[in-house]
Design a protein around this motif. Sequence first.
Motif, PDB file in Angstrom:
ATOM      1  N   ALA A   1     -39.892 -27.704  -0.644  1.00 51.51           N
ATOM      2  CA  ALA A   1     -39.437 -28.619  -1.699  1.00 51.51           C
ATOM      3  C   ALA A   1     -40.634 -29.358  -2.291  1.00 51.51           C
ATOM      4  N   ALA A   2     -40.543 -29.708  -3.584  1.00 54.82           N
ATOM      5  CA  ALA A   2     -41.617 -30.449  -4.257  1.00 54.82           C
ATOM      6  C   ALA A   2     -41.032 -31.225  -5.433  1.00 54.82           C
ATOM      7  N   VAL A   3     -41.599 -32.409  -5.694  1.00 53.42           N
ATOM      8  CA  VAL A   3     -41.182 -33.232  -6.836  1.00 53.42           C
ATOM      9  C   VAL A   3     -42.411 -33.874  -7.468  1.00 53.42           C
TER      10      VAL A   3
ATOM     11  N   ARG B   1     -37.355 -37.043   4.015  1.00 52.51           N
ATOM     12  CA  ARG B   1     -36.561 -37.032   5.232  1.00 52.51           C
ATOM     13  C   ARG B   1     -36.519 -35.609   5.783  1.00 52.51           C
ATOM     14  N   GLU B   2     -35.844 -35.487   6.888  1.00 49.33           N
ATOM     15  CA  GLU B   2     -35.635 -34.154   7.445  1.00 49.33           C
ATOM     16  C   GLU B   2     -34.580 -33.428   6.612  1.00 49.33           C
ATOM     17  N   ALA B   3     -34.488 -32.112   6.768  1.00 50.98           N
ATOM     18  CA  ALA B   3     -33.493 -31.316   6.042  1.00 50.98           C
ATOM     19  C   ALA B   3     -32.095 -31.856   6.358  1.00 50.98           C
ATOM     20  N   PRO B   4     -31.084 -31.637   5.481  1.00 47.42           N
ATOM     21  CA  PRO B   4     -31.078 -30.677   4.373  1.00 47.42           C
ATOM     22  C   PRO B   4     -31.603 -31.208   3.036  1.00 47.42           C
TER      23      PRO B   4
ATOM     24  N   GLN C   1     -61.679 -31.839 -12.161  1.00 47.94           N
ATOM     25  CA  GLN C   1     -62.191 -30.607 -11.564  1.00 47.94           C
ATOM     26  C   GLN C   1     -61.961 -30.555 -10.055  1.00 47.94           C
ATOM     27  N   ALA C   2     -61.599 -31.693  -9.476  1.00 48.02           N
ATOM     28  CA  ALA C   2     -61.390 -31.740  -8.025  1.00 48.02           C
ATOM     29  C   ALA C   2     -60.172 -32.610  -7.727  1.00 48.02           C
ATOM     30  N   PRO C   3     -58.962 -32.038  -7.748  1.00 44.31           N
ATOM     31  CA  PRO C   3     -57.755 -32.801  -7.436  1.00 44.31           C
ATOM     32  C   PRO C   3     -57.851 -33.459  -6.064  1.00 44.31           C
ATOM     33  N   PHE C   4     -57.143 -34.569  -5.928  1.00 43.48           N
ATOM     34  CA  PHE C   4     -57.154 -35.352  -4.685  1.00 43.48           C
ATOM     35  C   PHE C   4     -55.871 -35.048  -3.911  1.00 43.48           C
ATOM     36  N   TYR C   5     -56.001 -34.736  -2.626  1.00 46.43           N
ATOM     37  CA  TYR C   5     -54.850 -34.417  -1.787  1.00 46.43           C
ATOM     38  C   TYR C   5     -54.789 -35.390  -0.605  1.00 46.43           C
ATOM     39  N   VAL C   6     -53.561 -35.805  -0.294  1.00 46.59           N
ATOM     40  CA  VAL C   6     -53.330 -36.653   0.869  1.00 46.59           C
ATOM     41  C   VAL C   6     -52.397 -35.925   1.825  1.00 46.59           C
ATOM     42  N   ASN C   7     -52.882 -35.677   3.028  1.00 45.18           N
ATOM     43  CA  ASN C   7     -52.068 -35.062   4.073  1.00 45.18           C
ATOM     44  C   ASN C   7     -51.425 -36.197   4.866  1.00 45.18           C
ATOM     45  N   VAL C   8     -50.094 -36.242   4.872  1.00 44.10           N
ATOM     46  CA  VAL C   8     -49.372 -37.341   5.508  1.00 44.10           C
ATOM     47  C   VAL C   8     -48.759 -36.876   6.830  1.00 44.10           C
ATOM     48  N   LYS C   9     -49.365 -37.265   7.913  1.00 39.11           N
ATOM     49  CA  LYS C   9     -48.856 -36.966   9.263  1.00 39.11           C
ATOM     50  C   LYS C   9     -48.604 -35.480   9.479  1.00 39.11           C
ATOM     51  N   ASN C  10     -49.288 -34.626   8.730  1.00 41.08           N
ATOM     52  CA  ASN C  10     -49.082 -33.179   8.814  1.00 41.08           C
ATOM     53  C   ASN C  10     -47.639 -32.776   8.508  1.00 41.08           C
ATOM     54  N   LYS C  11     -46.925 -33.640   7.792  1.00 43.17           N
ATOM     55  CA  LYS C  11     -45.534 -33.355   7.438  1.00 43.17           C
ATOM     56  C   LYS C  11     -45.338 -33.198   5.937  1.00 43.17           C
ATOM     57  N   ALA C  12     -46.230 -33.784   5.156  1.00 43.30           N
ATOM     58  CA  ALA C  12     -46.093 -33.718   3.701  1.00 43.30           C
ATOM     59  C   ALA C  12     -47.470 -33.807   3.069  1.00 43.30           C
ATOM     60  N   LYS C  13     -47.549 -33.363   1.807  1.00 43.03           N
ATOM     61  CA  LYS C  13     -48.816 -33.408   1.079  1.00 43.03           C
ATOM     62  C   LYS C  13     -48.575 -33.987  -0.306  1.00 43.03           C
TER      63      LYS C  13
ATOM     64  N   GLU D   1     -49.278 -45.927 -11.091  1.00 41.48           N
ATOM     65  CA  GLU D   1     -49.874 -45.410 -12.317  1.00 41.48           C
ATOM     66  C   GLU D   1     -50.212 -43.937 -12.130  1.00 41.48           C
ATOM     67  N   GLY D   2     -50.255 -43.194 -13.245  1.00 44.15           N
ATOM     68  CA  GLY D   2     -50.638 -41.785 -13.197  1.00 44.15           C
ATOM     69  C   GLY D   2     -49.485 -40.891 -12.803  1.00 44.15           C
ATOM     70  N   SER D   3     -49.793 -39.845 -12.052  1.00 42.56           N
ATOM     71  CA  SER D   3     -48.757 -38.914 -11.602  1.00 42.56           C
ATOM     72  C   SER D   3     -49.187 -38.270 -10.291  1.00 42.56           C
ATOM     73  N   VAL D   4     -48.206 -37.964  -9.468  1.00 44.94           N
ATOM     74  CA  VAL D   4     -48.462 -37.279  -8.208  1.00 44.94           C
ATOM     75  C   VAL D   4     -47.387 -36.218  -7.999  1.00 44.94           C
ATOM     76  N   ARG D   5     -47.731 -35.219  -7.225  1.00 43.51           N
ATOM     77  CA  ARG D   5     -46.779 -34.178  -6.848  1.00 43.51           C
ATOM     78  C   ARG D   5     -46.674 -34.188  -5.328  1.00 43.51           C
ATOM     79  N   ILE D   6     -45.455 -34.319  -4.837  1.00 42.46           N
ATOM     80  CA  ILE D   6     -45.220 -34.411  -3.404  1.00 42.46           C
ATOM     81  C   ILE D   6     -44.501 -33.154  -2.936  1.00 42.46           C
ATOM     82  N   SER D   7     -45.015 -32.574  -1.886  1.00 37.95           N
ATOM     83  CA  SER D   7     -44.413 -31.340  -1.365  1.00 37.95           C
ATOM     84  C   SER D   7     -44.164 -31.456   0.135  1.00 37.95           C
ATOM     85  N   LYS D   8     -43.055 -30.886   0.549  1.00 41.33           N
ATOM     86  CA  LYS D   8     -42.692 -30.837   1.962  1.00 41.33           C
ATOM     87  C   LYS D   8     -41.908 -29.562   2.195  1.00 41.33           C
TER      88      LYS D   8
END
Length: 395
Positions: free
Chosen positions: A287-289, A300-303, A240-252, A277-284
């Motif tokens: 883009a997201a995976v 990394r930085e673009a592209p 009911q409450a997903p966990f989010y990690v903000n990484v250096k204000n560059k990725a979540k 273990e488990g699963s995570v979704r990374i976004s920048k």
Amino acid sequence: MEEKDHIQEVAGWVLRELQGDESRELKQELSRFVAASEENARLYARLKNQDFLATRLQEYRAYEESKERNWERLQEYVSAGKRKTARTFYLPRVWWAAASIMLLLGAGFYFWRSRQIPASSQQIAHVTDVPAGQAGAILTLSDGRQVSLDTITNGVIALQSGVTAKVVNGNLYYEGNGTKIAYNIMNTPRGRQYQLTLPDGTQAWLNSFSSIRYPTVFTGNKREVEITGEVYLEVAKDAQAPFYVNVKNKAKVQVLGTSFNINAYEDNSEIYTTLLEGSVRISKDNAAVNLHPGQQAILREAPQPINVLDNVEIDKVLAWKNGAFNFEDVTLAEAMKQLERWYDIEVVIEKDVPANLPFYGKISRTLSLQKLLDALDQTDLKFRIEQHRKLIITK
């Protein structure tokens, strides 16, 4: 005959010599071995150095303990079909020889040698050496007060809006239901690492020179923290409450319930997220995976902002958490960054030394800097500790 077996055979010859064997056959074997190459001659000289052997025994034992801790987790992944391959643990060649001699001689030899070292030599080593890092951190409370946790094993730290922060057996915990949201920040300076339990039960381990910012109580339909440096997290499940990690204000990183490691030091432009273990979704940016166990995302930085690797070496990623350095497939510069953070030192690599020189091997983080450098003495580099915690590397 495999190389490791050959080295152990040489160790057996040196052992016989140390025990007083003066036979012509042994002398001929050793003479042929030493004359074969300069590397053989250096190895023979080291194996005759009893202080070198005593230090190698300490490192061998620390390595074996670290290996056992990692092996059970690796077996779980292999048996579950989550990893296709598992790398073989190894020690540098000279360690096999030194460990062979020391284990045959027995621990009594090591303790005997320790008692024979003159007091003046011990004092000199103490002056020129740098101790290993230790457990410790600085906790910044919601009102701005800072508390050093270096020497607190048990005790209440603070009461903040109905929530009690306390240390139990060297780990920080939170208890109570807060009346309002207040934020704490934990920082681990260079030479420190620490473990804490967040208000929701999530476990967090901070490597040296890292930080995590979090509320003293989680409310609403999500849980969010901010990190820098390197942090390993075992997130408490709460659909009911997903966990989010903000990484250096560059990725979540979005999590439901999982174990993963994030490496996001400021001196590195890349951010590494490794899932156990488990699963995570990374976004920048746009883009997201989604990661699966055993995968690592490199931001990394673009592209191409996100790259995913399969079947990463979990034991290498978590070496710091398990009390070891793992220098396999890293450069000299990368290895020295780890030493700078853990020993709180400045490393100077002279111009004639290539910073991209390949490094290898595994070694305990409990060793003092000088003992660690003794282990690295098998390389062609020279290491010198100077005043003001400075390490100079030359050829």
